[in-house]
Write a protein that holds these residues in place. Structure first.
Motif, PDB file in Angstrom:
ATOM      1  N   GLY A   1       0.816  -1.204   0.000  1.00  0.00           N
ATOM      2  CA  GLY A   1       0.000   0.000   0.000  1.00  0.00           C
ATOM      3  C   GLY A   1       0.850   1.254   0.000  1.00  0.00           C
ATOM      4  N   SER A   2       2.023   1.199   0.638  1.00  0.00           N
ATOM      5  CA  SER A   2       2.891   2.378   0.682  1.00  0.00           C
ATOM      6  C   SER A   2       3.434   2.717  -0.694  1.00  0.00           C
ATOM      7  CB  SER A   2       4.034   2.148   1.667  1.00  0.00           C
ATOM      8  OG  SER A   2       4.815   1.037   1.266  1.00  0.00           O
ATOM      9  N   ARG A   3       3.724   1.697  -1.522  1.00  0.00           N
ATOM     10  CA  ARG A   3       4.217   1.956  -2.870  1.00  0.00           C
ATOM     11  C   ARG A   3       3.164   2.711  -3.686  1.00  0.00           C
ATOM     12  NH1 ARG A   3       9.261   1.486  -3.565  1.00  0.00           N
ATOM     13  NH2 ARG A   3       9.452  -0.762  -3.326  1.00  0.00           N
ATOM     14  N   LEU A   4       1.918   2.304  -3.555  1.00  0.00           N
ATOM     15  CA  LEU A   4       0.837   2.989  -4.256  1.00  0.00           C
ATOM     16  C   LEU A   4       0.654   4.398  -3.718  1.00  0.00           C
ATOM     17  CD1 LEU A   4      -1.608   3.094  -6.137  1.00  0.00           C
ATOM     18  CD2 LEU A   4      -2.915   1.822  -4.416  1.00  0.00           C
ATOM     19  N   SER A   5       0.687   4.546  -2.399  1.00  0.00           N
ATOM     20  CA  SER A   5       0.522   5.863  -1.794  1.00  0.00           C
ATOM     21  C   SER A   5       1.659   6.801  -2.185  1.00  0.00           C
ATOM     22  CB  SER A   5       0.465   5.715  -0.270  1.00  0.00           C
ATOM     23  OG  SER A   5       0.337   6.982   0.347  1.00  0.00           O
ATOM     24  N   ASP A   6       2.884   6.281  -2.213  1.00  0.00           N
ATOM     25  CA  ASP A   6       4.034   7.115  -2.610  1.00  0.00           C
ATOM     26  C   ASP A   6       3.894   7.600  -4.046  1.00  0.00           C
ATOM     27  OD1 ASP A   6       5.097   6.711  -0.128  1.00  0.00           O
ATOM     28  OD2 ASP A   6       6.535   5.168  -0.752  1.00  0.00           O
ATOM     29  N   ALA A   7       3.372   6.740  -4.918  1.00  0.00           N
ATOM     30  CA  ALA A   7       3.194   7.137  -6.319  1.00  0.00           C
ATOM     31  C   ALA A   7       2.193   8.284  -6.429  1.00  0.00           C
ATOM     32  CB  ALA A   7       2.734   5.943  -7.143  1.00  0.00           C
ATOM     33  N   ILE A   8       1.096   8.210  -5.688  1.00  0.00           N
ATOM     34  CA  ILE A   8       0.101   9.288  -5.727  1.00  0.00           C
ATOM     35  C   ILE A   8       0.676  10.568  -5.146  1.00  0.00           C
ATOM     36  CG2 ILE A   8      -2.177  10.002  -4.937  1.00  0.00           C
ATOM     37  CD1 ILE A   8      -2.217   7.773  -7.024  1.00  0.00           C
ATOM     38  N   THR A   9       1.424  10.443  -4.042  1.00  0.00           N
ATOM     39  CA  THR A   9       2.032  11.620  -3.416  1.00  0.00           C
ATOM     40  C   THR A   9       3.021  12.290  -4.361  1.00  0.00           C
ATOM     41  OG1 THR A   9       1.786  10.667  -1.207  1.00  0.00           O
ATOM     42  CG2 THR A   9       3.413  12.419  -1.467  1.00  0.00           C
ATOM     43  N   ALA A  10       3.858  11.482  -5.006  1.00  0.00           N
ATOM     44  CA  ALA A  10       4.841  12.040  -5.937  1.00  0.00           C
ATOM     45  C   ALA A  10       4.166  12.702  -7.126  1.00  0.00           C
ATOM     46  CB  ALA A  10       5.786  10.937  -6.405  1.00  0.00           C
ATOM     47  N   LEU A  11       3.088  12.123  -7.605  1.00  0.00           N
ATOM     48  CA  LEU A  11       2.361  12.718  -8.726  1.00  0.00           C
ATOM     49  C   LEU A  11       1.864  14.104  -8.369  1.00  0.00           C
ATOM     50  CD1 LEU A  11       0.740  12.720 -11.407  1.00  0.00           C
ATOM     51  CD2 LEU A  11      -1.059  11.471 -10.185  1.00  0.00           C
ATOM     52  N   MET A  12       1.231  14.219  -7.214  1.00  0.00           N
ATOM     53  CA  MET A  12       0.649  15.506  -6.842  1.00  0.00           C
ATOM     54  C   MET A  12       1.699  16.554  -6.492  1.00  0.00           C
ATOM     55  SD  MET A  12      -2.367  14.956  -7.481  1.00  0.00           S
ATOM     56  CE  MET A  12      -3.423  13.541  -7.816  1.00  0.00           C
ATOM     57  N   ALA A  13       2.956  16.126  -6.281  1.00  0.00           N
ATOM     58  CA  ALA A  13       4.030  17.074  -5.967  1.00  0.00           C
ATOM     59  C   ALA A  13       4.786  17.523  -7.204  1.00  0.00           C
ATOM     60  CB  ALA A  13       4.996  16.436  -4.972  1.00  0.00           C
ATOM     61  N   MET A  14       4.448  16.991  -8.364  1.00  0.00           N
ATOM     62  CA  MET A  14       5.173  17.327  -9.596  1.00  0.00           C
ATOM     63  C   MET A  14       4.868  18.754 -10.030  1.00  0.00           C
ATOM     64  SD  MET A  14       4.895  13.816 -11.810  1.00  0.00           S
ATOM     65  CE  MET A  14       5.683  12.325 -11.215  1.00  0.00           C
TER      66      MET A  14
END
Length: 758
Positions: A478-491
């Motif tokens: 779940g953390s891998r998925l959450s990190d991907a969403i977090t990184a996307l929104m920080a771009m």
């Protein structure tokens, strides 16, 4: 993203020349901000072979660039890691790795796509370094890290954008490379906000059962289960959730037997702040249903088959009586009343939830159909609309437009509304969400950042919101998925948007590029639909047809799950197994083989055996018809056959117009006149006159017996009259002396006859 490619002829020559120079000066000449270190599976000092081996196949040699961040911001730096793999069966001679970059941003999606695929005209002519690579053994790997780069070193201007970077490996005649982008956002740059809305499916691995059982739910909702990983990574994030109603129904259909982890998971989902919308039940593939000729999308009809009444008995909780503080702790005993207490009522029959109650959910949106990517054609939309759909999610590979720029989420095709998901950017996000290692995730995020930066900078593009979608895969954590969403929104340039807001924007007209599904898959779906109709007819023999039809519909929906598309062989096996089970059910009720029958009376009831190998009782109508007027069948016979039993059904018949051979045709029907099974032909030999002959013979035999008895009696009486009288006297006196009994006058003639014989 890793790619193998042959570089252009000129570029290959330049890279080779630079590599030869670098071999002469050693590794000290390739340092950037800090000297990179090389690690290899080969010995560092291994000498090159005297004779160079043949050129390796390019497909078996790979180069991969991994970035430590998805973008450069201001004066910050990032590190690069370059890995070379030799998957051939021979050595690769010593060679060179040349890293180059470009100082002009990539200005279009077309140019970006071509660059990432190893083609196109993007300039990457700024040589950053050239690194000698030792001999690579078969299966060997050489990694160069860290290679530190900055905007100054890359010579990037004060202009935000996605800039090309390339690593080219040359060994003898083998030239392969990897092309990536570095997203640069300088300090003080004015962002061009790009709204991004994300949708993700909440689905379970594909199955064939129609509903998930307790064991499967316990596994999927365990701390490391796929449903838990999805929810952990997406809950309360700016992501719209497409929820499979089958999961909700599966948990509720188990009643008190539902695993505690599944109940808790459902409670967590109910409290999520995400936007939500329903998928098709079991995430059934909508486009293949439309292309198979179905008039509308399939929905479950009943889930009664899955519920056990004992799981819905409410446990009575006794009400605690209030305690009076003034009452003593040990009150004096009271005398029980002498009246007879009323009997305690038994537990009420549990009420099973309805289909609507099992699938009910407070969705924030409805009417959205989400087929698999690249499977829609224009003719599908009327079927979707007839099924209540108002919006269809389609991949950008499935549509075209006249704008010349990347489409936003909102679109229309005639009267149909669509939500367009960007295929390339979605693919990068999916790779980031399902990456096994951090390097893989960073590589995917860098590719995603490049796409979003180029989209945001497209000329003449209106303000719009881009839609990205996750697929029906499952993240490793779940953390891998959450990190991907977090990184996307920080771009850079990305502004999180709700899916409902994206759908409400001004829609752009799009043209559907027909991408129908394969004919074999469509043919199998047609067969499933045809066989379902046969089972529906079969079910009319049951007291509760929904027990069969509800199960069949749920299983068909499960077999149509989008996730099965990635496992075509497994899906074919599942379809075959389901087809076999359907055939077994349809063949479970039939007329048993009957031996030829001899009918010797004018009226009779002929026995025929009917077998029921189904797990429930069935009510059948046996209809018999004669091939000749010699035999008349009065009527059909209706009878209930117990489960897993064979019973005899007697059909009244009447013989007419003489004797002979007659064929009786038998056919089973349900009470609703549905044909059940195949007809059966039974030969019957009619000998109706044998009944009269038999009666005459019987009468003759009785008459002969009577006459014979009469003659014998007459002979006996004549014999009695010929015996002397004194013989009777002597015989009687001796008999009286022995038995002391009264003389039986009726027995005297017999006694005389005995005396005469003596």
């Amino acid at each position: 993203m890793t790619k193998n490619r042959l570089t252009k002829t000129l570029r290959a020559l330049v890279a080779t020349a630079v590599g030869l120079v670098s071999l002469g000066v050693g590794t000290g000449a390739v340092a950037l901000d800090s000297s990179p270190s090389g690690t290899t599976a080969n010995e560092a000092g291994r000498a090159a072979p005297a004779v160079a081996p043949a050129a390796a196949s390019v497909e078996d040699v790979t180069v991969e660039i991994n970035q430590s961040a998805s973008f450069l911001s201001g004066a910050e730096a990032m590190t690069l890691t370059v890995t070379i793999d030799n998957s051939t069966t021979s050595d690769l001679p010593a060679g060179t790795l040349d890293i180059t970059s470009g100082t002009q941003p990539i200005d279009s999606r077309k140019a970006l796509t071509e660059w990432l695929s190893g083609a196109g005209d993007v300039a990457s002519d700024r040589v950053l370094t050239s690194i000698p690579i030792p001999v690579l053994e078969p299966g060997g790997r050489h990694t160069i890290t860290p290679i530190t780069v900055s905007a100054e070193l890359l010579g990037l201007p004060a202009e935000p954008g996605a800039y090309p970077i390339d690593a080219s490996y040359t060994s003898a005649d083998t030239v392969v490379g990897d092309s990536e982008t570095i997203v640069h956002r300088p300090d003080g740059a004015t962002d061009n906000p790009l709204g991004v809305a994300v949708a993700a499916p909440i689905t379970a691995p594909p199955s064939t059962t129609g509903l998930l059982g307790a064991d499967a739910l316990a596994l999927y909702t365990s701390p490391s289960g796929v449903l838990t990983r999805q929810l952990d990574g997406l809950i309360d994030r700016p992501v719209a959730l497409g929820i499979d109603p089958m999961i909700i129904a599966s948990i509720r259909a188990l009643g008190n037997a539902a695993p505690a982890s599944a109940v808790n998971w459902l409670d967590r989902l109910s409290r999520a702040t995400n936007e939500t919308f329903p998928l098709q039940f079991a995430d059934a593939d909508a486009s293949v249903q439309a292309q198979a000729g179905l008039p509308g999308l399939l929905n479950p009809t009943s889930l009664l088959y899955s519920m056990e009444p004992e799981n819905f008995v409410e446990e009575a909780v006794p009400d605690a009586e209030p305690t009076d503080p003034d009452e003593p702790a040990n009150p004096a005993p009271t005398i029980a009343p002498t009246t007879t207490p009323s009997p305690t009522p038994g537990p009420a029959e549990p009420t099973l939830p309805t289909l609507a109650e099992l699938t009910e959910w407070q969705y924030t949106s409805a009417g959205i159909v989400w087929p698999d990517d690249g499977t829609v054609q224009a003719a599908d939309f009327p079927v979707f609309s007839a099924s209540g759909a108002t919006t269809t999610v389609v991949s950008s590979t499935n549509v075209t437009s006249e704008g010349g720029y990347t489409l936003g989420a909102a679109g229309t095709n005639g009267d149909a509304s669509v939500l367009v998901s960007d295929a390339a950017a979605s693919d990068a996000l999916r790779q980031a969400a399902t990456a096994i290692t951090s390097d893989e995730q960073l590589d995917a995020l860098a590719t995603l950042a490049g796409h979003l930066m180029v989209i945001a900078a497209e000329p003449n593009a209106p303000q719009r919101t881009l839609m990205l979608t996750l697929d029906r895969g499952w993240p490793p954590t779940g953390s891998r998925l959450s990190d991907a969403i977090t990184a996307l929104m920080a771009m850079p340039t990305v502004a999180a948007s709700a899916l409902s807001a994206a759908a409400a924007e001004e829609a752009e007209a799009v043209i559907i590029t027909d991408l129908p599904q394969g004919p074999d898959r469509i043919a199998l779906v047609k067969r499933l639909h045809t066989r379902e109709a046969s089972l529906a007819a079969f079910s009319t023999m049951l007291d509760e047809p929904a027990l069969l039809t509800g199960r069949e519909r749920a299983e068909i929906l499960a077999l149509l799950a989008v996730a099965w598309r990635s496992d075509s062989e497994g899906w074919a096996r599942a379809i075959t197994a389901h087809d076999t089970a359907t055939t077994r059910t349809l063949d479970s009720v039939s007329i048993a083989e009957t031996s030829p029958i001899l009918m010797v009376s004018n009226q009779s009831s002929l026995p025929f055996s009917v077998r029921n190998e189904y797990d429930l009782p069935v009510t059948v109508v046996l209809q018999a018809s004669s091939s000749s007027l010699k035999l008349s069948v009065d009527s059909s016979v209706t009878q209930t056959i117990a489960a897993n039993a064979r019973e005899s059904v007697r059909v009244p018949v009447e013989a007419r117009l003489g004797n002979g051979e007659v064929t009786v045709r038998l056919q089973l029907y349900s009470p609703q006149s549905a044909v059940i099974g195949e007809s059966s032909l039974v030969p019957v030999t009619v000998r109706a006159d044998w009944e009269g002959i038999g009666a005459a013979v019987l009468v003759a035999l009785v008459a002969l017996l009577f006459i014979g008895g009469l003659i014998r009696t007459v002979h006996k009486r004549r014999a009695e009259r010929r015996i002397p009288a004194d013989t009777y006297a002597g015989t009687d006196m001796d008999a009286n002396a022995d038995t002391d009994a009264t003389t039986d006058t009726d027995a005297t003639p017999a006694a005389h006859a005995d005396a005469g014989e003596r």
